[in-house]
Design a protein around this motif. Structure first.
Motif, PDB file in Angstrom:
ATOM      1  N   HIS A 154     -13.193  -6.337   7.422  1.00  0.00           N
ATOM      2  CA  HIS A 154     -12.084  -5.965   6.540  1.00  0.00           C
ATOM      3  C   HIS A 154     -12.603  -5.032   5.450  1.00  0.00           C
ATOM      4  N   PHE A 155     -12.151  -3.776   5.503  1.00  0.00           N
ATOM      5  CA  PHE A 155     -12.598  -2.763   4.557  1.00  0.00           C
ATOM      6  C   PHE A 155     -11.604  -2.625   3.407  1.00  0.00           C
ATOM      7  N   LEU A 156     -12.118  -2.323   2.229  1.00  0.00           N
ATOM      8  CA  LEU A 156     -11.281  -1.886   1.111  1.00  0.00           C
ATOM      9  C   LEU A 156     -11.587  -0.423   0.866  1.00  0.00           C
ATOM     10  N   LEU A 157     -10.546   0.391   0.830  1.00  0.00           N
ATOM     11  CA  LEU A 157     -10.697   1.818   0.564  1.00  0.00           C
ATOM     12  C   LEU A 157      -9.840   2.211  -0.631  1.00  0.00           C
ATOM     13  N   PRO A 158     -10.448   2.459  -1.791  1.00  0.00           N
ATOM     14  CA  PRO A 158      -9.683   2.996  -2.920  1.00  0.00           C
ATOM     15  C   PRO A 158      -9.373   4.477  -2.654  1.00  0.00           C
ATOM     16  N   VAL A 159      -8.153   4.881  -2.910  1.00  0.00           N
ATOM     17  CA  VAL A 159      -7.739   6.272  -2.704  1.00  0.00           C
ATOM     18  C   VAL A 159      -7.080   6.796  -3.974  1.00  0.00           C
ATOM     19  N   ASP A 160      -7.106   8.129  -4.120  1.00  0.00           N
ATOM     20  CA  ASP A 160      -6.492   8.726  -5.298  1.00  0.00           C
ATOM     21  C   ASP A 160      -5.512   9.853  -4.964  1.00  0.00           C
ATOM     22  N   VAL A 205      -5.928  -0.444   1.755  1.00  0.00           N
ATOM     23  CA  VAL A 205      -6.014   0.804   1.005  1.00  0.00           C
ATOM     24  C   VAL A 205      -5.442   0.552  -0.384  1.00  0.00           C
ATOM     25  N   LEU A 206      -6.240   0.844  -1.399  1.00  0.00           N
ATOM     26  CA  LEU A 206      -5.879   0.601  -2.791  1.00  0.00           C
ATOM     27  C   LEU A 206      -5.693   1.915  -3.523  1.00  0.00           C
ATOM     28  N   HIS A 207      -4.522   2.068  -4.111  1.00  0.00           N
ATOM     29  CA  HIS A 207      -4.274   3.222  -4.973  1.00  0.00           C
ATOM     30  C   HIS A 207      -4.192   2.694  -6.405  1.00  0.00           C
ATOM     31  N   CYS A 208      -5.170   3.076  -7.199  1.00  0.00           N
ATOM     32  CA  CYS A 208      -5.224   2.632  -8.592  1.00  0.00           C
ATOM     33  C   CYS A 208      -5.100   3.871  -9.462  1.00  0.00           C
ATOM     34  N   TYR A 228       3.231   7.445  -1.111  1.00  0.00           N
ATOM     35  CA  TYR A 228       1.895   7.818  -0.642  1.00  0.00           C
ATOM     36  C   TYR A 228       1.306   6.723   0.257  1.00  0.00           C
ATOM     37  N   LEU A 229       1.390   5.485  -0.188  1.00  0.00           N
ATOM     38  CA  LEU A 229       0.801   4.382   0.572  1.00  0.00           C
ATOM     39  C   LEU A 229       1.553   4.102   1.873  1.00  0.00           C
ATOM     40  N   LYS A 230       2.861   4.318   1.892  1.00  0.00           N
ATOM     41  CA  LYS A 230       3.608   4.168   3.147  1.00  0.00           C
ATOM     42  C   LYS A 230       3.119   5.181   4.176  1.00  0.00           C
ATOM     43  N   GLY A 231       2.847   6.401   3.731  1.00  0.00           N
ATOM     44  CA  GLY A 231       2.307   7.425   4.630  1.00  0.00           C
ATOM     45  C   GLY A 231       0.931   7.037   5.160  1.00  0.00           C
ATOM     46  N   ILE A 232       0.098   6.506   4.288  1.00  0.00           N
ATOM     47  CA  ILE A 232      -1.235   6.031   4.685  1.00  0.00           C
ATOM     48  C   ILE A 232      -1.105   4.925   5.737  1.00  0.00           C
ATOM     49  N   ALA A 233      -0.232   3.953   5.473  1.00  0.00           N
ATOM     50  CA  ALA A 233      -0.044   2.823   6.394  1.00  0.00           C
ATOM     51  C   ALA A 233       0.465   3.312   7.752  1.00  0.00           C
ATOM     52  N   ARG A 234       1.368   4.294   7.755  1.00  0.00           N
ATOM     53  CA  ARG A 234       1.873   4.848   9.027  1.00  0.00           C
ATOM     54  C   ARG A 234       0.742   5.485   9.829  1.00  0.00           C
ATOM     55  N   LYS A 235      -0.121   6.251   9.149  1.00  0.00           N
ATOM     56  CA  LYS A 235      -1.239   6.902   9.838  1.00  0.00           C
ATOM     57  C   LYS A 235      -2.202   5.860  10.414  1.00  0.00           C
ATOM     58  N   GLU A 245      -3.197  -2.923   5.204  1.00  0.00           N
ATOM     59  CA  GLU A 245      -2.423  -3.381   4.059  1.00  0.00           C
ATOM     60  C   GLU A 245      -2.606  -2.339   2.959  1.00  0.00           C
ATOM     61  N   THR A 246      -1.655  -2.279   2.047  1.00  0.00           N
ATOM     62  CA  THR A 246      -1.794  -1.363   0.928  1.00  0.00           C
ATOM     63  C   THR A 246      -1.554  -2.106  -0.379  1.00  0.00           C
ATOM     64  N   ALA A 247      -2.088  -1.547  -1.449  1.00  0.00           N
ATOM     65  CA  ALA A 247      -1.892  -2.121  -2.778  1.00  0.00           C
ATOM     66  C   ALA A 247      -1.887  -0.999  -3.801  1.00  0.00           C
ATOM     67  N   TYR A 248      -1.068  -1.176  -4.823  1.00  0.00           N
ATOM     68  CA  TYR A 248      -1.034  -0.229  -5.936  1.00  0.00           C
ATOM     69  C   TYR A 248      -1.202  -1.010  -7.229  1.00  0.00           C
ATOM     70  N   VAL A 249      -2.083  -0.511  -8.090  1.00  0.00           N
ATOM     71  CA  VAL A 249      -2.287  -1.118  -9.395  1.00  0.00           C
ATOM     72  C   VAL A 249      -2.353  -0.002 -10.427  1.00  0.00           C
ATOM     73  N   SER A 250      -1.619  -0.163 -11.493  1.00  0.00           N
ATOM     74  CA  SER A 250      -1.693   0.775 -12.612  1.00  0.00           C
ATOM     75  C   SER A 250      -2.633   0.176 -13.646  1.00  0.00           C
ATOM     76  N   SER A 251      -3.788   0.797 -13.781  1.00  0.00           N
ATOM     77  CA  SER A 251      -4.804   0.280 -14.703  1.00  0.00           C
ATOM     78  C   SER A 251      -5.830   1.372 -14.957  1.00  0.00           C
ATOM     79  N   ASP A 252      -6.425   1.336 -16.124  1.00  0.00           N
ATOM     80  CA  ASP A 252      -7.524   2.261 -16.378  1.00  0.00           C
ATOM     81  C   ASP A 252      -8.873   1.559 -16.231  1.00  0.00           C
ATOM     82  N   ARG A 253      -8.859   0.367 -15.639  1.00  0.00           N
ATOM     83  CA  ARG A 253     -10.095  -0.402 -15.397  1.00  0.00           C
ATOM     84  C   ARG A 253     -10.390  -0.400 -13.902  1.00  0.00           C
ATOM     85  N   LEU A 254     -10.755   0.759 -13.403  1.00  0.00           N
ATOM     86  CA  LEU A 254     -10.915   0.996 -11.974  1.00  0.00           C
ATOM     87  C   LEU A 254     -11.857   0.013 -11.299  1.00  0.00           C
TER      88      LEU A 254
END
Length: 140
Positions: free
Chosen positions: A4-10, A35-38, A66-73, A82-91
């Motif tokens: 199980h990989f975690l991939l942060p994307v921007d 896939v994590l978009h922070c 953006y994350l829906k497009g990633i999940a489709r690909k 799986e996808t996740a979005y977090v709004s934070s400046d503590r990357l």
């Protein structure tokens, strides 16, 4: 082997290129990915609550698309994603917490990217993650 990989994307071209490399790696290893978009969306100084709320809503909407497009690909490539979005400046904190919460056993990060308002280099991100987590980390 890793499962199980975690991939942060921007959202940058480099991030998208890294995503495609990770998809290939996941296919070869039969792993699934999160896939994590922070992002950090600082509001203008003195902005009213409605303005700050609107900025947050716009960021959430953009991340969802953006994350829906990633999940489709990923799905088209036969990868469970799986996808996740977090709004934070503590990357770093968000990356590690997401990896731990989701049960990821490998964190994959691009060699550089947009890291919000934090003046972090890939070296400082890598070192920070490794100093607070036992999860394996690879710069792709």
């Amino acid at each position: 082997m890793f499962e199980h990989f975690l991939l942060p994307v921007d959202g940058s071209p480099l991030s998208d290129s890294t995503f495609h490399k990770v998809i290939t790696f996941a296919q070869e290893t039969e792993a699934r990915i999160t896939v994590l978009h922070c992002s950090s969306h600082a509001s203008p100084v003195g902005a009213s609550v409605p303005v700050r709320d609107r900025i947050a809503q716009d960021a959430q909407h953009h991340a969802d698309r953006y994350l829906k497009g990633i999940a489709r690909k990923a799905s088209a490539a036969g990868i469970k994603c799986e996808t996740a979005y977090v709004s934070s400046d503590r990357l770093v904190k968000v990356i590690v917490a997401t990896a731990e919460e989701r049960g990821c056993d490998l964190i994959l990060i691009a060699p550089h990217g947009r890291w919000g308002v934090q003046p972090l280099t890939i070296e400082s991100i890598r070192e920070s993650i490794l100093s607070v987590s036992d999860i394996s980390l690879v710069v792709v």
